[in-house]
Design a protein around this motif. Structure first.
Motif, PDB file in Angstrom:
ATOM      1  N   GLN A 290      43.790  22.289  46.595  1.00 45.70           N
ATOM      2  CA  GLN A 290      44.762  22.698  45.580  1.00 45.70           C
ATOM      3  C   GLN A 290      44.323  22.251  44.195  1.00 45.70           C
ATOM      4  OE1 GLN A 290      48.692  21.388  46.620  1.00 45.70           O
ATOM      5  NE2 GLN A 290      49.055  23.165  47.908  1.00 45.70           N
ATOM      6  N   ALA A 291      43.755  21.048  44.094  1.00 43.15           N
ATOM      7  CA  ALA A 291      43.290  20.558  42.797  1.00 43.15           C
ATOM      8  C   ALA A 291      42.148  21.430  42.286  1.00 43.15           C
ATOM      9  CB  ALA A 291      42.849  19.104  42.920  1.00 43.15           C
ATOM     10  N   GLU A 292      41.225  21.821  43.168  1.00 41.36           N
ATOM     11  CA  GLU A 292      40.110  22.683  42.765  1.00 41.36           C
ATOM     12  C   GLU A 292      40.618  24.051  42.324  1.00 41.36           C
ATOM     13  OE1 GLU A 292      37.321  22.724  45.988  1.00 41.36           O
ATOM     14  OE2 GLU A 292      36.825  20.608  45.731  1.00 41.36           O
ATOM     15  N   ASP A 293      41.566  24.607  43.075  1.00 46.02           N
ATOM     16  CA  ASP A 293      42.148  25.897  42.699  1.00 46.02           C
ATOM     17  C   ASP A 293      42.862  25.793  41.351  1.00 46.02           C
ATOM     18  OD1 ASP A 293      41.226  26.842  45.120  1.00 46.02           O
ATOM     19  OD2 ASP A 293      43.208  27.058  46.039  1.00 46.02           O
ATOM     20  N   GLY A 294      43.577  24.700  41.145  1.00 48.91           N
ATOM     21  CA  GLY A 294      44.280  24.490  39.885  1.00 48.91           C
ATOM     22  C   GLY A 294      43.308  24.347  38.727  1.00 48.91           C
ATOM     23  N   PHE A 295      42.189  23.642  38.956  1.00 44.43           N
ATOM     24  CA  PHE A 295      41.183  23.500  37.908  1.00 44.43           C
ATOM     25  C   PHE A 295      40.614  24.872  37.549  1.00 44.43           C
ATOM     26  CE2 PHE A 295      36.855  22.842  36.357  1.00 44.43           C
ATOM     27  CZ  PHE A 295      37.105  21.963  35.310  1.00 44.43           C
ATOM     28  N   ALA A 296      40.324  25.687  38.563  1.00 47.56           N
ATOM     29  CA  ALA A 296      39.784  27.028  38.304  1.00 47.56           C
ATOM     30  C   ALA A 296      40.760  27.856  37.475  1.00 47.56           C
ATOM     31  CB  ALA A 296      39.457  27.740  39.619  1.00 47.56           C
ATOM     32  N   MET A 297      42.032  27.764  37.772  1.00 52.61           N
ATOM     33  CA  MET A 297      43.017  28.514  36.998  1.00 52.61           C
ATOM     34  C   MET A 297      43.095  27.984  35.560  1.00 52.61           C
ATOM     35  SD  MET A 297      43.822  30.846  39.043  1.00 52.61           S
ATOM     36  CE  MET A 297      45.151  31.648  38.185  1.00 52.61           C
ATOM     37  N   GLY A 298      42.939  26.674  35.390  1.00 57.53           N
ATOM     38  CA  GLY A 298      42.902  26.103  34.046  1.00 57.53           C
ATOM     39  C   GLY A 298      41.682  26.589  33.263  1.00 57.53           C
ATOM     40  N   VAL A 299      40.538  26.709  33.958  1.00 56.73           N
ATOM     41  CA  VAL A 299      39.327  27.230  33.318  1.00 56.73           C
ATOM     42  C   VAL A 299      39.542  28.686  32.922  1.00 56.73           C
ATOM     43  CG1 VAL A 299      36.907  27.866  33.712  1.00 56.73           C
ATOM     44  CG2 VAL A 299      37.733  25.612  34.413  1.00 56.73           C
ATOM     45  N   ALA A 300      40.151  29.474  33.809  1.00 52.40           N
ATOM     46  CA  ALA A 300      40.433  30.879  33.490  1.00 52.40           C
ATOM     47  C   ALA A 300      41.304  30.963  32.235  1.00 52.40           C
ATOM     48  CB  ALA A 300      41.107  31.581  34.669  1.00 52.40           C
ATOM     49  N   ASP A 301      42.316  30.104  32.145  1.00 51.19           N
ATOM     50  CA  ASP A 301      43.179  30.091  30.959  1.00 51.19           C
ATOM     51  C   ASP A 301      42.369  29.763  29.700  1.00 51.19           C
ATOM     52  OD1 ASP A 301      45.388  30.670  32.535  1.00 51.19           O
ATOM     53  OD2 ASP A 301      46.159  28.602  32.528  1.00 51.19           O
ATOM     54  N   ALA A 302      41.480  28.761  29.793  1.00 48.65           N
ATOM     55  CA  ALA A 302      40.672  28.356  28.637  1.00 48.65           C
ATOM     56  C   ALA A 302      39.726  29.480  28.203  1.00 48.65           C
ATOM     57  CB  ALA A 302      39.886  27.092  28.959  1.00 48.65           C
ATOM     58  N   LEU A 303      39.087  30.135  29.178  1.00 53.70           N
ATOM     59  CA  LEU A 303      38.170  31.229  28.840  1.00 53.70           C
ATOM     60  C   LEU A 303      38.939  32.427  28.286  1.00 53.70           C
ATOM     61  CD1 LEU A 303      35.648  30.984  31.808  1.00 53.70           C
ATOM     62  CD2 LEU A 303      35.323  30.216  29.449  1.00 53.70           C
ATOM     63  N   ASN A 304      40.114  32.699  28.846  1.00 47.93           N
ATOM     64  CA  ASN A 304      40.960  33.767  28.295  1.00 47.93           C
ATOM     65  C   ASN A 304      41.280  33.476  26.832  1.00 47.93           C
ATOM     66  OD1 ASN A 304      41.147  35.250  30.691  1.00 47.93           O
ATOM     67  ND2 ASN A 304      43.018  34.217  31.343  1.00 47.93           N
ATOM     68  N   HIS A 305      41.631  32.230  26.534  1.00 51.86           N
ATOM     69  CA  HIS A 305      41.964  31.847  25.158  1.00 51.86           C
ATOM     70  C   HIS A 305      40.763  32.057  24.234  1.00 51.86           C
ATOM     71  CE1 HIS A 305      43.878  29.721  21.865  1.00 51.86           C
ATOM     72  NE2 HIS A 305      42.772  28.994  21.739  1.00 51.86           N
ATOM     73  N   MET A 306      39.568  31.684  24.708  1.00 58.58           N
ATOM     74  CA  MET A 306      38.369  31.851  23.878  1.00 58.58           C
ATOM     75  C   MET A 306      38.110  33.326  23.587  1.00 58.58           C
ATOM     76  SD  MET A 306      35.893  28.956  25.509  1.00 58.58           S
ATOM     77  CE  MET A 306      34.762  28.816  24.123  1.00 58.58           C
TER      78      MET A 306
ATOM     79  N   LEU B  98      30.710  37.358  27.900  1.00 60.78           N
ATOM     80  CA  LEU B  98      30.912  36.204  28.771  1.00 60.78           C
ATOM     81  C   LEU B  98      30.181  36.417  30.090  1.00 60.78           C
ATOM     82  CD1 LEU B  98      32.430  33.536  29.532  1.00 60.78           C
ATOM     83  CD2 LEU B  98      34.335  34.990  30.266  1.00 60.78           C
ATOM     84  N   LEU B  99      29.371  35.432  30.459  1.00 61.85           N
ATOM     85  CA  LEU B  99      28.739  35.389  31.777  1.00 61.85           C
ATOM     86  C   LEU B  99      29.310  34.178  32.489  1.00 61.85           C
ATOM     87  CD1 LEU B  99      26.563  36.118  33.924  1.00 61.85           C
ATOM     88  CD2 LEU B  99      25.008  34.611  32.665  1.00 61.85           C
ATOM     89  N   VAL B 100      29.764  34.372  33.724  1.00 58.69           N
ATOM     90  CA  VAL B 100      30.340  33.283  34.493  1.00 58.69           C
ATOM     91  C   VAL B 100      29.454  33.006  35.700  1.00 58.69           C
ATOM     92  CG1 VAL B 100      32.338  32.509  35.840  1.00 58.69           C
ATOM     93  CG2 VAL B 100      32.679  33.847  33.753  1.00 58.69           C
ATOM     94  N   ILE B 101      29.069  31.745  35.843  1.00 57.80           N
ATOM     95  CA  ILE B 101      28.311  31.284  36.997  1.00 57.80           C
ATOM     96  C   ILE B 101      29.210  30.269  37.691  1.00 57.80           C
ATOM     97  CG2 ILE B 101      26.226  30.142  37.815  1.00 57.80           C
ATOM     98  CD1 ILE B 101      24.919  30.955  35.116  1.00 57.80           C
ATOM     99  N   ALA B 102      29.612  30.573  38.918  1.00 57.59           N
ATOM    100  CA  ALA B 102      30.560  29.699  39.598  1.00 57.59           C
ATOM    101  C   ALA B 102      30.319  29.691  41.095  1.00 57.59           C
ATOM    102  CB  ALA B 102      31.993  30.154  39.316  1.00 57.59           C
ATOM    103  N   ALA B 103      30.689  28.578  41.707  1.00 59.22           N
ATOM    104  CA  ALA B 103      30.682  28.511  43.165  1.00 59.22           C
ATOM    105  C   ALA B 103      31.529  29.680  43.680  1.00 59.22           C
ATOM    106  CB  ALA B 103      31.246  27.171  43.623  1.00 59.22           C
TER     107      ALA B 103
ATOM    108  N   THR C 262      35.310  29.224  43.802  1.00 57.12           N
ATOM    109  CA  THR C 262      35.840  29.052  42.442  1.00 57.12           C
ATOM    110  C   THR C 262      35.855  30.386  41.711  1.00 57.12           C
ATOM    111  OG1 THR C 262      34.999  26.781  42.399  1.00 57.12           O
ATOM    112  CG2 THR C 262      35.551  27.794  40.278  1.00 57.12           C
ATOM    113  N   LEU C 263      34.797  31.178  41.887  1.00 55.81           N
ATOM    114  CA  LEU C 263      34.735  32.485  41.239  1.00 55.81           C
ATOM    115  C   LEU C 263      35.909  33.359  41.679  1.00 55.81           C
ATOM    116  CD1 LEU C 263      33.184  34.294  39.311  1.00 55.81           C
ATOM    117  CD2 LEU C 263      31.732  34.976  41.233  1.00 55.81           C
ATOM    118  N   GLY C 264      36.248  33.303  42.945  1.00 58.14           N
ATOM    119  CA  GLY C 264      37.401  34.057  43.441  1.00 58.14           C
ATOM    120  C   GLY C 264      38.694  33.637  42.765  1.00 58.14           C
ATOM    121  N   GLN C 265      38.876  32.336  42.574  1.00 60.49           N
ATOM    122  CA  GLN C 265      40.070  31.840  41.887  1.00 60.49           C
ATOM    123  C   GLN C 265      40.071  32.249  40.427  1.00 60.49           C
ATOM    124  OE1 GLN C 265      42.258  31.016  44.629  1.00 60.49           O
ATOM    125  NE2 GLN C 265      43.032  29.991  42.835  1.00 60.49           N
TER     126      GLN C 265
END
Length: 132
Positions: A60-76, A85-90, A93-96
């Protein structure tokens, strides 16, 4: 993979985010950028809970972190700090991350690489991009 000059590269796993800007015109040449603070979220996607399919709070913490990253990248993207934007993710994590993309972020995605490259050197990340 060709990457335009100025493209933002986000390297993510369930716990870390590293941001780079491509400063190369012909080849991939990555320059580290400041990483925004990612607020802790209790869980990722709505309706997730610890159980048989999701056995621990770490997931759950990893999923929450991924959603926080999505929010940050959306803001940028929405504040015009990332035109490409190029995303490299596990893979997990990429799915989240995909669940949290704004439509404008999806439009600016120039690629995704489903690999965990956090903790790798900048040169190793650039090589992975060129080989993708």
């Amino acid at each position: 993979m060709k990457l335009t000059k100025g493209a933002l590269v986000a390297v993510v796993d369930g716990e870390k985010l590293a941001l780079f800007e491509n400063v190369g015109a012909q080849d991939v040449d990555l320059k580290a950028k400041a990483t925004p603070d990612i607020p802790e979220r209790v869980s990722g996607a709505p309706g997730r809970y610890s159980g048989g399919a999701n056995p621990d709070d770490d997931t759950q913490a990893e999923d929450g972190f991924a959603m926080g990253v999505a929010d940050a990248l959306n803001h940028m993207v929405l504040t015009h700090k990332a035109e490409a934007l190029l995303v490299i993710a596990a893979p997990k994590t990429l799915g989240q991350l995909r669940k949290g993309w704004h439509k404008e972020t999806e439009a600016r995605l120039v690629g995704e690489i489903a690999k965990d490259l956090t903790g790798h050197t900048t040169d190793q990340i650039a090589t992975a991009i060129q080989n993708a």
